[in-house]
Design an enzyme around this catalytic site. Sequence first.
Site, short mmCIF file in Angstrom:
data_model
loop_
_atom_site.label_atom_id
_atom_site.label_comp_id
_atom_site.label_asym_id
_atom_site.label_seq_id
_atom_site.Cartn_x
_atom_site.Cartn_y
_atom_site.Cartn_z
N THR B 44 13.04 -30.84 2.31
CA THR B 44 13.47 -31.01 0.92
C THR B 44 13.86 -32.46 0.66
O THR B 44 13.60 -33.00 -0.43
CB THR B 44 14.70 -30.10 0.65
OG1 THR B 44 14.30 -28.76 0.87
CG2 THR B 44 15.22 -30.27 -0.76
N HIS B 47 10.89 -34.43 -0.13
CA HIS B 47 10.44 -34.21 -1.51
C HIS B 47 11.25 -35.08 -2.47
O HIS B 47 10.70 -35.68 -3.40
CB HIS B 47 10.63 -32.74 -1.92
CG HIS B 47 9.71 -31.79 -1.24
ND1 HIS B 47 8.35 -31.84 -1.36
CD2 HIS B 47 9.96 -30.75 -0.39
CE1 HIS B 47 7.80 -30.87 -0.64
NE2 HIS B 47 8.76 -30.20 -0.03
N LEU B 266 9.17 -17.14 4.79
CA LEU B 266 10.15 -18.19 4.53
C LEU B 266 9.50 -19.47 4.02
O LEU B 266 10.06 -20.17 3.18
CB LEU B 266 10.92 -18.50 5.82
CG LEU B 266 12.00 -19.56 5.63
CD1 LEU B 266 13.36 -18.90 5.48
CD2 LEU B 266 12.02 -20.56 6.75
#
Lengths: 350, 350, 350, 350
Positions: B44, B47, B266
Amino acid sequence: MPKTMLAVVKPEAKPGVELRDVAIPSFGSSDVLVRVKVASVCGTDLHIYNWDAWAQRRIRPPLIPGHEFCGEVAEVGREVTTVKPGDFVSAEMHVACGKCFQCRIGEAHICQNVRIIGVDSDGAFAEYVRIPESNIWKIDPAIPAEYASVLDPLGNAVHTVLAGPIAGRTVAVTGCGPIGLFAIAVARAVGATQVFAVEVNQHRRKLAEKMRADLVLNPATDDVKARIFDATDGVGADVVLEMSGHPDGIRTAFDVVRRGGRLSLLGLTSKPISLNFSEDIIFKGITIQGINGRRMYETWYQMTALLKSGKLDLHPVITDRLSMRDFDKGMERLQTGEASKILLYPNGVK
Amino acid sequence: MPKTMLAVVKPEAKPGVELRDVAIPSFGSSDVLVRVKVASVCGTDLHIYNWDAWAQRRIRPPLIPGHEFCGEVAEVGREVTTVKPGDFVSAEMHVACGKCFQCRIGEAHICQNVRIIGVDSDGAFAEYVRIPESNIWKIDPAIPAEYASVLDPLGNAVHTVLAGPIAGRTVAVTGCGPIGLFAIAVARAVGATQVFAVEVNQHRRKLAEKMRADLVLNPATDDVKARIFDATDGVGADVVLEMSGHPDGIRTAFDVVRRGGRLSLLGLTSKPISLNFSEDIIFKGITIQGINGRRMYETWYQMTALLKSGKLDLHPVITDRLSMRDFDKGMERLQTGEASKILLYPNGVK
Amino acid sequence: MPKTMLAVVKPEAKPGVELRDVAIPSFGSSDVLVRVKVASVCGTDLHIYNWDAWAQRRIRPPLIPGHEFCGEVAEVGREVTTVKPGDFVSAEMHVACGKCFQCRIGEAHICQNVRIIGVDSDGAFAEYVRIPESNIWKIDPAIPAEYASVLDPLGNAVHTVLAGPIAGRTVAVTGCGPIGLFAIAVARAVGATQVFAVEVNQHRRKLAEKMRADLVLNPATDDVKARIFDATDGVGADVVLEMSGHPDGIRTAFDVVRRGGRLSLLGLTSKPISLNFSEDIIFKGITIQGINGRRMYETWYQMTALLKSGKLDLHPVITDRLSMRDFDKGMERLQTGEASKILLYPNGVK
Amino acid sequence: MPKTMLAVVKPEAKPGVELRDVAIPSFGSSDVLVRVKVASVCGTDLHIYNWDAWAQRRIRPPLIPGHEFCGEVAEVGREVTTVKPGDFVSAEMHVACGKCFQCRIGEAHICQNVRIIGVDSDGAFAEYVRIPESNIWKIDPAIPAEYASVLDPLGNAVHTVLAGPIAGRTVAVTGCGPIGLFAIAVARAVGATQVFAVEVNQHRRKLAEKMRADLVLNPATDDVKARIFDATDGVGADVVLEMSGHPDGIRTAFDVVRRGGRLSLLGLTSKPISLNFSEDIIFKGITIQGINGRRMYETWYQMTALLKSGKLDLHPVITDRLSMRDFDKGMERLQTGEASKILLYPNGVK
């Protein structure tokens, strides 16, 4: 005991069936021969009748179709101990191998080597049908024959509804064919606090109302998602039972299931379905279940107990009663989308 | 106590970050101020660094990212009772509202109003981070700081593995990023009898071997389905943990899960996935679970107990240790696909 | 807003209560002050009234008892966001600590440090009661006040019934006090196919019939075991809910539960119970559950949804409606064994 | 193929056994005749040998006892398809009827009509034993014969341990006979984070240490409850496995299980046990399970997978290896309390 019987026969690899006089099935030492009282028609039978792509792959004519029925035990093999001539019975038509991994851990309903009577061998659209003792289900005479003839699809509904917690929860049923309609009745009987029915066909929506769904929605004209979120304080449906097999129904199912909810899939699809896994499944933390057949034999105990206790009113689903000789007419009725469950009587409607 | 601190800051809506000296966070009566000892980098964070489409929608700069860390309690608000300065802690960075339906039935990990520290508010890529007491997790000093800094992703792995029965069962992990690698270790520690790892990247396959997967497969060269069915007497994997988010990994997941098996998802996807519901889900009678976050706080108890008991060797996953000042270098290493879990030290690597 | 209110007070460590004019409770920033509309009497209140051994150990006078009620929000603390004055509410009177192991894994109903309003601090037998916001339960105005005042014991019943699978199963309830009677209604509403009620008191047996138990048995004159095995094809009851706390009721519970069945214990015992573990538990492979309180707040959602859907008719259980001023008379009625649930109205019966 | 074989025979209703030359068992079309390689001795065999009250009620001499073994298929009936001569096998010696309610819902281990080979019909303390094909368990040759001979009690342990969640949890085992010792190994293998063993016999405590229990306690000298609460941060054991059947062991079990914990009872008791239901069960909200036999055949898959994966070291439990001719000596060793699991070899120890 006669030697021959009337039967609906798929004689060769092409559309349609024939009514024929055929030999009464022979039976082995652990088999039961049942005189069919009422049989009922499943969507699968229409596939066989129409000889569609699935049927062409699976069916090996000649075949007597039919896998939903009840009747009376006519004769039993010499090793049979659990039923005797005259007993009122139905049967689980999925014959599990008993030897594969799934069978040995109590998951016979997804047996690796299952064979289905009425699909892989001669079935119940006839005056007599042969069933192995292991698959016979003895029925309390208090249960009406009309209900006893639809235990197979009712069992699908019960298996689906009871595949997770349901009491005190809201339930959406997408697709209101016979199993979807049964699921409405079952969900209500086991404590669902609101049942939402979603269906495009107006005949089926009428039936969903008769089954006492709390809210019957038409996806062509209603904002289904908004209506269900409104009715659930913005939470969504706790449980969604997908009974349509249609891309739109499946889309709705994912849209209305709440975060952490359960989505049980029973309706068979004919095309690939496209999903956004992150948004549709992962962030919402939902659980999706593939539902096949009925649990052997827990579902059978559950549904016959529910029927015997009078908790299920299934009458609205039974729309047609025909003589087995009028099989073609039954197929026609089914094609129109006006009929729901059609009952067939080997010796004329009683 | 100093007034300012070093922090990694996303200053505005564009790629990259800046190292800045910023004010130490203020904290309220029920907050805990933690001095960060080790933080670790999640996908994350990449990102956010790259400022991709997801980041552009979600992130509101300026922001200090970082949601994996451990540290020492520096100061506590006056109502805080469960920790005191000097305690060794980590934190659940998903701050649940406590008032929505999901929170009130014990499903706070899928809270309707969740806010994530390090995503929606300032996080742990700094010398200090503010955490509400409710989300603080006190750590036994017997657990090494390196492990304590990766409890967030380890918790994802533990939550996924333990989302259903696992002991005595075979497990396939598709995708061997850090969480997939952790899942291999966890599955082995809780009684999985064979663990199959499926991964295209050779660095990750090496790590999967170091994590002691029983069979490490390369979908580019191995017939994954055949190999897994061979190793399971033709049954398939009892449990599949999908950790790749890639269409090929997901396809493999559905191919190798056994009839009646569990498939836990997931890995986040970026494109729609197409499935044949009848063949992939319904006839096989499988259960699919969307897995999000970690259970609050059952997963935390489970994983810290597993760590303390010495059942998990996570060292192979930690490939890089950097000073927080070298954040750009960390991002670079992650882009190459050679690094797995990268640890950051606010005051230089120790 | 007045300054004082009428309250039922246990003034000191001795039998009886007094009616007094006392100060309206003060409340903090996260508290809610509720104007009591209807309160109801629990067996616990009789223990406090009689000042028995349990009460002497647990209660610290002066105390306003009462932990079953509904009312209207009068005022709220400044941090309260989920209710506002005028809202119709009840409350979970078990105040969990939120910090112990059980609370943090979602088992707050068995919190290690629970305190009960009306037992450990002033309760609802008064015109006003103070409740922390976390424990307030907002009620749909569609639910009648009489039902809203008994959510505490109804929640016990719902928690017990739903502590395991129940749909399509047979249920025996041993002991038909208010919670046992509620359990009959709940079991029927969630798909129990036969409900057997076992009770020695004839008043309670009458009520069990009004609650529509399928078979009401008197252990003094009926062969309870034989009757239940007869009614279940020799299998025994799938589920037994022990609500009596009496050695005879418990003996019956073990006798009638089927092999592999569930026995949920709610009735509190005052003496040791002797069991043959091998025959009573191990060979039969049964599961026994201790049931305490209500799940926070899953049970509350379930029961209010069941009430709102109209699936529960609780009227027969409510046998007495009194002014709170007639508290002594209520205690008298309870002692006779003729009353079941007694409602108290602070300002006269409406 | 010889006509006769050596067998341990209980010839009549009195203590002791005789070694005899008897006819090799005949077998039917669905039976398997197995040449016994290793058999092992259970406490039940000692009851039969001593001819105690239980044995006098249950056993009908003449009988060949023995229900734990492995061997090689010698011959098969003509309908047998799943094994062939030469295959390495063991067997589930509980022969379920297949027709009762419990059998038909997948609970055959608590069949209403179970018959046990070696108890109700001739067993495995002989050169050959006859087993119905349904009960034969084919064993991977990678599993050592010593382990294959103890699958029956190992299955008890696996069934008990896996009767609820165990990963990341603390486990107390009260009573360290062979099944208790196996349970220690199994619990560790499936992710229990601390295993506490409680046992008065010093030989057994030594074995518990060899099985790598984290804490081995002697109730005669240790404050068991205090030690277990200390080791669990004051919470108590998540899971307690009662393997002693002794009132003191059972008392300990209830004392150390945490609020909301699981207590699984396997050890058979010979006297009534007295409990305070309110304090021991209800307020603590615990779940108690009676455990009988092994799940057919889920437990068998689980344990053979665990064995094959090398996760279980059972060697310490096997304390004695004897020729079957020395059966009396084995009984003597068992009486002393020094032996744990005793293996018997029909043709001399190998």
